[in-house]
Design a protein around this motif. Structure first.
Motif, short mmCIF file in Angstrom:
data_model
loop_
_atom_site.label_atom_id
_atom_site.label_comp_id
_atom_site.label_asym_id
_atom_site.label_seq_id
_atom_site.Cartn_x
_atom_site.Cartn_y
_atom_site.Cartn_z
N LEU A 146 0.70 -24.85 -37.42
CA LEU A 146 -0.62 -24.20 -37.30
C LEU A 146 -1.04 -23.61 -38.64
CD1 LEU A 146 -0.40 -22.34 -33.84
CD2 LEU A 146 -1.56 -24.50 -34.35
N ARG A 147 -0.11 -23.03 -39.36
CA ARG A 147 -0.45 -22.47 -40.69
C ARG A 147 -0.90 -23.58 -41.64
NH1 ARG A 147 4.24 -19.46 -39.79
NH2 ARG A 147 5.47 -20.62 -41.33
N GLU A 148 -0.41 -24.79 -41.40
CA GLU A 148 -0.81 -25.94 -42.22
C GLU A 148 -2.02 -26.66 -41.63
OE1 GLU A 148 2.93 -27.97 -42.35
OE2 GLU A 148 3.78 -26.53 -43.78
N GLY A 149 -2.61 -26.06 -40.59
CA GLY A 149 -3.86 -26.59 -40.05
C GLY A 149 -3.71 -27.71 -39.04
N ARG A 150 -2.51 -27.87 -38.51
CA ARG A 150 -2.30 -28.97 -37.53
C ARG A 150 -1.87 -28.42 -36.18
NH1 ARG A 150 0.56 -30.93 -41.98
NH2 ARG A 150 2.51 -30.42 -40.89
N PHE A 151 -2.52 -28.90 -35.11
CA PHE A 151 -2.15 -28.55 -33.74
C PHE A 151 -1.18 -29.64 -33.27
CE2 PHE A 151 -4.02 -27.93 -29.16
CZ PHE A 151 -2.81 -27.35 -28.76
N MET A 152 0.10 -29.30 -33.31
CA MET A 152 1.16 -30.27 -33.02
C MET A 152 1.92 -29.84 -31.76
SD MET A 152 1.34 -32.34 -35.88
CE MET A 152 3.00 -32.77 -36.43
N ILE A 153 2.18 -30.78 -30.88
CA ILE A 153 2.94 -30.50 -29.66
C ILE A 153 4.09 -31.51 -29.57
CG2 ILE A 153 2.81 -30.59 -27.12
CD1 ILE A 153 0.19 -29.22 -27.24
N GLN A 154 5.21 -31.05 -29.03
CA GLN A 154 6.37 -31.93 -28.94
C GLN A 154 6.20 -33.01 -27.88
OE1 GLN A 154 9.13 -28.73 -28.20
NE2 GLN A 154 10.27 -29.24 -30.07
N ARG A 155 6.82 -34.16 -28.16
CA ARG A 155 6.85 -35.24 -27.18
C ARG A 155 8.29 -35.74 -27.08
NH1 ARG A 155 2.51 -40.11 -27.42
NH2 ARG A 155 2.77 -40.85 -25.29
N SER A 156 8.69 -36.05 -25.87
CA SER A 156 10.04 -36.56 -25.65
C SER A 156 10.05 -38.07 -25.84
CB SER A 156 10.49 -36.20 -24.22
OG SER A 156 11.54 -37.06 -23.81
N GLU A 157 10.98 -38.55 -26.66
CA GLU A 157 11.07 -39.99 -26.88
C GLU A 157 11.50 -40.69 -25.59
OE1 GLU A 157 13.39 -40.95 -30.36
OE2 GLU A 157 13.51 -43.05 -29.71
N GLY A 158 12.42 -40.06 -24.87
CA GLY A 158 12.96 -40.68 -23.65
C GLY A 158 11.95 -40.80 -22.52
N THR A 159 11.21 -39.73 -22.28
CA THR A 159 10.29 -39.74 -21.13
C THR A 159 8.87 -40.12 -21.54
OG1 THR A 159 9.56 -37.44 -21.36
CG2 THR A 159 11.60 -37.81 -20.13
N GLY A 160 8.57 -40.01 -22.83
CA GLY A 160 7.21 -40.28 -23.30
C GLY A 160 6.25 -39.15 -23.01
N GLN A 161 6.73 -38.11 -22.33
CA GLN A 161 5.87 -36.98 -21.94
C GLN A 161 5.79 -35.93 -23.04
OE1 GLN A 161 4.53 -36.83 -18.53
NE2 GLN A 161 5.22 -38.95 -18.69
N PHE A 162 4.62 -35.30 -23.14
CA PHE A 162 4.49 -34.14 -24.03
C PHE A 162 5.13 -32.92 -23.37
CE2 PHE A 162 1.45 -36.94 -25.93
CZ PHE A 162 1.44 -36.58 -27.27
N VAL A 163 5.58 -31.99 -24.20
CA VAL A 163 6.28 -30.80 -23.72
C VAL A 163 5.71 -29.57 -24.41
CG1 VAL A 163 8.49 -29.56 -23.79
CG2 VAL A 163 8.47 -32.01 -23.25
N PHE A 164 5.29 -28.57 -23.64
CA PHE A 164 4.83 -27.31 -24.22
C PHE A 164 5.27 -26.21 -23.27
CE2 PHE A 164 1.89 -23.86 -25.16
CZ PHE A 164 1.96 -23.84 -26.54
N TYR A 165 5.80 -25.10 -23.76
CA TYR A 165 5.96 -24.64 -25.12
C TYR A 165 7.09 -25.36 -25.85
CZ TYR A 165 9.41 -21.88 -22.50
OH TYR A 165 10.43 -21.50 -21.67
N PRO A 166 7.20 -25.14 -27.17
CA PRO A 166 8.21 -25.86 -27.96
C PRO A 166 9.64 -25.48 -27.58
CG PRO A 166 6.54 -24.84 -29.37
CD PRO A 166 6.35 -24.27 -27.99
N ARG A 167 10.49 -26.49 -27.60
CA ARG A 167 11.89 -26.30 -27.19
C ARG A 167 12.83 -27.09 -28.10
NH1 ARG A 167 8.69 -26.06 -22.33
NH2 ARG A 167 9.65 -24.92 -20.62
N MET A 168 14.11 -26.79 -28.03
CA MET A 168 15.10 -27.53 -28.80
C MET A 168 15.59 -28.77 -28.05
SD MET A 168 15.17 -25.84 -31.56
CE MET A 168 16.61 -26.16 -32.59
#
Lengths: 382, 136
Positions: B18-40
């Motif tokens: 966000l500080r670099e101006g990008r709205f980025m959300i995690q996506r799981s390679e295995g399920t193809g689903q996006f995940v929010f909030y961010p996790r390890m």
């Protein structure tokens, strides 16, 4: 999996103190006064207590502080924190501990001065709620009420009926904080807006006070002063902590906890004589009645209308006036157990539900995050 | 996830984007689903297969409330749940509009901005807020 706790433990003493007060007592002072009353009610001595459960908003290690204050050295203790539902979990865990031979008689107690100090103590705000200044729990419940109205056409007036019924029950309870303050549907829908669509009279009270219950084995309970109230079934469920993680704002984990608790007790909804629900806000009562199967999802608004849950109605709900009108010292869960106990003992005075044999007590934690359902019964139901 | 990112942790990476101006959300390679909030690790599967992807910022209001606050403290404000096009829900605020005008089902667009509320109030850390998308 087989539930093995049915009828193994019983509530043998209940007490509360300082409700609605604005005293200078500490949370532990309220806890101690409630404990005094519960012991007196049970006809037990402090030295009989060898297990302890509890939790306040102000102590990271509540059972250590409680046991020290009371001067007891428990053999077993538990301070499982799941919000206002914690105490219903504690009851289940106490019966487990007694069954396992870890202790014989457990005190579950707490105290709060949230009314006087407006301080939620160590209650944490999840990261992404904090970023947006979402001061839980109010906005989450407001969004849930809004969704319920949007999805099912539930009306403002139907929801207001919950507050009116609670106030009518409170009028019958000598210790209810709002006993002498009758309200109408018009009063509720015209009370000040707090967080749309929630208005002031949709919200539970913020009082001080303490509450305590004493639990022992079914065998020991038979020889004590009060008519034992047995735990027939119990189950908890939690699906989220943060609001944004809730899959459907109109469906709570009560759907799961109630189904399992009823199955554990071997009962169906038609067996239930009286229901005590954690009504943090008016919409809670409607959603829990739906999730517990007393009516279909989306029909809760119509279900609570026309006095169905009020005194003289078909299904007596929150017969002490609930968190809306009896008392709400920061967490309300314990009071669902206390009022269920009074009803099953037959000692509920003007508000007594005649012939009550089976009661459901239901606790809610955080924002529909953790739900715990307990089925209680008289000796005749064992 | 590189070892540098691992060291930073999940939330901190989100905030850095966000500080670099990008709205980025995690996506799981295995399920193809996006995940929010961010996790390890990926919730439900437990796999370590999440990586950040830039998202559209397009969403729809799922739930909303106008929190009442006296004018002298800044007046009423919005809190809402937004279903993003990518299939995740996030808590946020819709800004620059009377909170009473915001309704379930309205279309919104994300903006990365410094704010005067919450954890990062008046700080260098911008957050994601939303504005209503005018009907065509």
């Amino acid at each position: 999996m087989t539930y093995t706790l049915k009828g193994k433990g019983a509530i043998v003493g209940v007490g509360y103190d300082g409700l609605g007060s604005r005293l200078k007592r500490s949370p532990m002072d309220h806890m101690a006064n409630a404990t005094f009353k519960a012991l007196e009610d049970a006809g037990l001595e402090l030295s009989d207590i060898d297990g302890i459960c509890g939790g306040t908003f102000y102590h990271m290690f509540p059972t250590l502080v409680m046991a020290e204050y009371l001067g007891i050295r428990p053999k077993w203790s538990n301070s499982d924190q799941t919000g206002g539902s914690s105490f219903l979990s504690h009851l289940q865990e106490a019966v487990m501990a007694i069954e396992a031979g870890l202790c014989s008689t457990v005190l579950i107690a707490y105290g709060s001065n949230v009314g006087a100090v407006r301080n939620f103590g160590i209650l944490d705000t999840p990261t992404y709620d904090g970023i947006y200044g979402n001061d839980q729990p109010l906005p989450g419940y407001a969004m849930a009420m809004g969704r319920h109205m949007h999805q099912y056409g539930t009306t403002r007036e139907q929801i207001a009926e919950v507050a009116v019924a609670a106030r009518q029950w409170a009028a019958l309870h000598p210790d209810a904080v709002m006993r002498d303050k009758p309200i109408s549907v018009e009063d509720v829908v015209n009370s000040p807006l707090i967080s749309t669509p929630i208005r002031a009279l949709d919200c539970c009270l913020m009082t001080d006070g303490g509450a305590a219950i004493i639990v022992t084995s079914a065998e020991k309970a038979k020889d004590l002063k009060q008519k034992p109230v047995y735990m027939l079934g119990s189950a908890g469920a939690h699906w989220h902590r943060e609001l944004q993680e809730m899959e459907d704002l109109t469906v709570t984990p009560a759907k799961e906890s109630a189904a399992r608790a009823f199955a554990n007790a071997g009962i169906s909804k038609s067996d239930v004589d009286v229901v005590q629900l954690y009504d943090a806000f008016t919409i809670n009562t409607i959603m829990f009645l739906e999730d517990m199967g007393f009516c279909e999802k989306g029909e809760g608004g119509a279900f609570v209308a026309e006095g169905r849950i009020a005194p003289g109605g078909e299904l007596p709900v929150n017969t002490n006036g609930g968190g809306l009108s009896f008392a709400h010292p920061g967490k309300y869960g314990m009071f669902t157990l206390i009022e269920a106990t009074e009803q099953l003992r037959g000692s509920a005075g003007d508000r007594q539900v005649q012939g009550a044999e089976i009661a459901v007590a239901h606790g809610n934690g955080c924002v529909f995050s953790h739900e715990f359902t307990t089925v209680l019964g008289t000796e005749a139901t064992l | 996830m590189s070892s540098d990112q691992e060291a930073l942790g999940a939330d901190a990476q989100f905030f850095q984007h966000l500080r670099e101006g990008r709205f980025m959300i995690q996506r799981s390679e295995g399920t193809g689903q996006f995940v929010f909030y961010p996790r390890m690790i990926c919730p439900k599967t437990g796999k370590k297969d999440l990586s950040f992807e830039e998202v559209s910022g397009r969403g729809v209001i799922y739930g909303t409330t106008a929190v009442q606050r006296p004018e002298k403290y800044g007046g009423n404000y919005n809190l809402c749940l937004i279903d993003l096009e990518e299939g995740v829900r996030m808590l946020s605020r819709v800004v620059d509009v009377d909170p009473d005008q915001i309704q379930i089902g309205m279309k919104v667009q994300a903006h990365i901005e410094s704010v005067d509320f919450g954890t990062f109030k008046n700080s260098d850390q911008p957050v994601v807020v939303f504005r209503l998308v005018e009907a065509a």
